[in-house]
Write a protein that holds these residues in place. Structure first.
Motif, PDB file in Angstrom:
ATOM      1  N   MET A  57       0.839  -1.184   0.000  1.00  0.00           N
ATOM      2  CA  MET A  57       0.000   0.000   0.000  1.00  0.00           C
ATOM      3  C   MET A  57       0.881   1.243   0.000  1.00  0.00           C
ATOM      4  O   MET A  57       1.699   1.447   0.900  1.00  0.00           O
ATOM      5  N   GLY A  58       0.713   2.085  -1.012  1.00  0.00           N
ATOM      6  CA  GLY A  58       1.484   3.313  -1.112  1.00  0.00           C
ATOM      7  C   GLY A  58       0.976   4.370  -0.150  1.00  0.00           C
ATOM      8  O   GLY A  58       0.088   4.138   0.683  1.00  0.00           O
ATOM      9  N   GLU A  59       1.523   5.548  -0.270  1.00  0.00           N
ATOM     10  CA  GLU A  59       1.142   6.660   0.601  1.00  0.00           C
ATOM     11  C   GLU A  59      -0.361   6.932   0.516  1.00  0.00           C
ATOM     12  O   GLU A  59      -0.927   7.069  -0.564  1.00  0.00           O
ATOM     13  N   GLY A  60      -1.017   6.973   1.674  1.00  0.00           N
ATOM     14  CA  GLY A  60      -2.429   7.316   1.725  1.00  0.00           C
ATOM     15  C   GLY A  60      -3.374   6.269   1.174  1.00  0.00           C
ATOM     16  O   GLY A  60      -4.589   6.500   1.126  1.00  0.00           O
ATOM     17  N   ALA A  61      -2.873   5.115   0.748  1.00  0.00           N
ATOM     18  CA  ALA A  61      -3.760   4.066   0.241  1.00  0.00           C
ATOM     19  C   ALA A  61      -4.641   3.551   1.376  1.00  0.00           C
ATOM     20  O   ALA A  61      -4.198   3.447   2.519  1.00  0.00           O
ATOM     21  N   THR A  62      -5.897   3.218   1.054  1.00  0.00           N
ATOM     22  CA  THR A  62      -6.866   2.883   2.091  1.00  0.00           C
ATOM     23  C   THR A  62      -7.698   1.664   1.728  1.00  0.00           C
ATOM     24  O   THR A  62      -8.221   1.564   0.611  1.00  0.00           O
TER      25      THR A  62
END
Length: 222
Positions: A57-62
């Motif tokens: 999961m990259g930055e800010g992935a939810t």
């Protein structure tokens, strides 16, 4: 059930997972070989995520809540002719999976930057049964940058949504769709009209910034 700080410590020390100090890991069942969560990435409550080689999961992935994300481990005897399949879920920066979706990760599922499995109750399938050979066949699924899959859709294996395109609610994707800036609809999903490049969704930089901008607009108009 552990507090966030202790949870990250246990996960990194015992499991070798890479969880950024600002990432949030909620009360969900997560049983994967490798977990990588970038800055401000988040897994909410009530998710079941298991039998994946990797969840990245990259930055800010939810991943929000109540999602069923299940793979088939490498080496499982049901896929003897496909030793190179990759049961992994890869989410680029600010990619989003909302609520109540069923995602089969027999093979790789990729969500590009700002891509979204939106709404409720969609299915992503990365395998099918070949009726001629009577064998299961895996196949990857990709949602491109700023691509959106709306509520109640189905994506079959070996399919894709192109960058900056939207699949309307209730549609079934059976091929690799190709045209960007396009709204797709139906069973099977087909292009119905062109989308303007000026849509704000296609230019968002991060959901936190979007929320702040919306709050400012509301305050100015109040």
């Amino acid at each position: 059930m552990l507090p966030g700080t202790l949870k990250r410590l246990v996960a990194s020390r015992l499991l070798g997972w890479e969880i950024h100090p600002t990432a949030h890991l909620g009360r969900s069942l997560v049983m994967v070989d490798r977990l990588v969560m970038g800055p401000h990435a988040s897994i909410g409550p009530g998710n079941t995520i298991r039998h994946l080689s990797e969840l990245r999961m990259g930055e800010g992935a939810t991943i929000s809540s109540r999602n069923w994300i299940v793979g088939v481990p490498k080496g499982a005897p049901v896929y003897p002719k496909h030793p190179h399949r990759d049961p992994s879920l890869v989410m680029d920066d600010f990619a989003l999976i909302t609520v109540g979706h069923n995602i089969d990760v027999t093979d790789r599922v990729t969500l590009g930057k700002q891509a979204a499995v939106a709404g409720f109750g969609s299915q992503i399938l990365t395998h099918n049964l070949n009726l001629v050979t009577d064998l299961f066949q895996p196949g990857k699924v990709t949602i491109g940058d700023y691509g959106v899959l709306m509520s109640g859709c189905t994506m079959q294996n070996n399919t894709a949504i192109p960058n900056r395109s939207v699949v309307s609610a209730g549609s079934v994707v059976v091929t690799k769709l190709k045209d960007e800036l396009t709204l797709y609809r139906g069973n099977p999903a087909e292009a119905v009209r062109t989308l303007p490049e000026t849509l704000k969704f296609f230019h968002r930089q991060g959901r936190q910034q979007q929320v702040e901008e919306q709050m400012t607009e509301w305050a100015n108009g109040a």
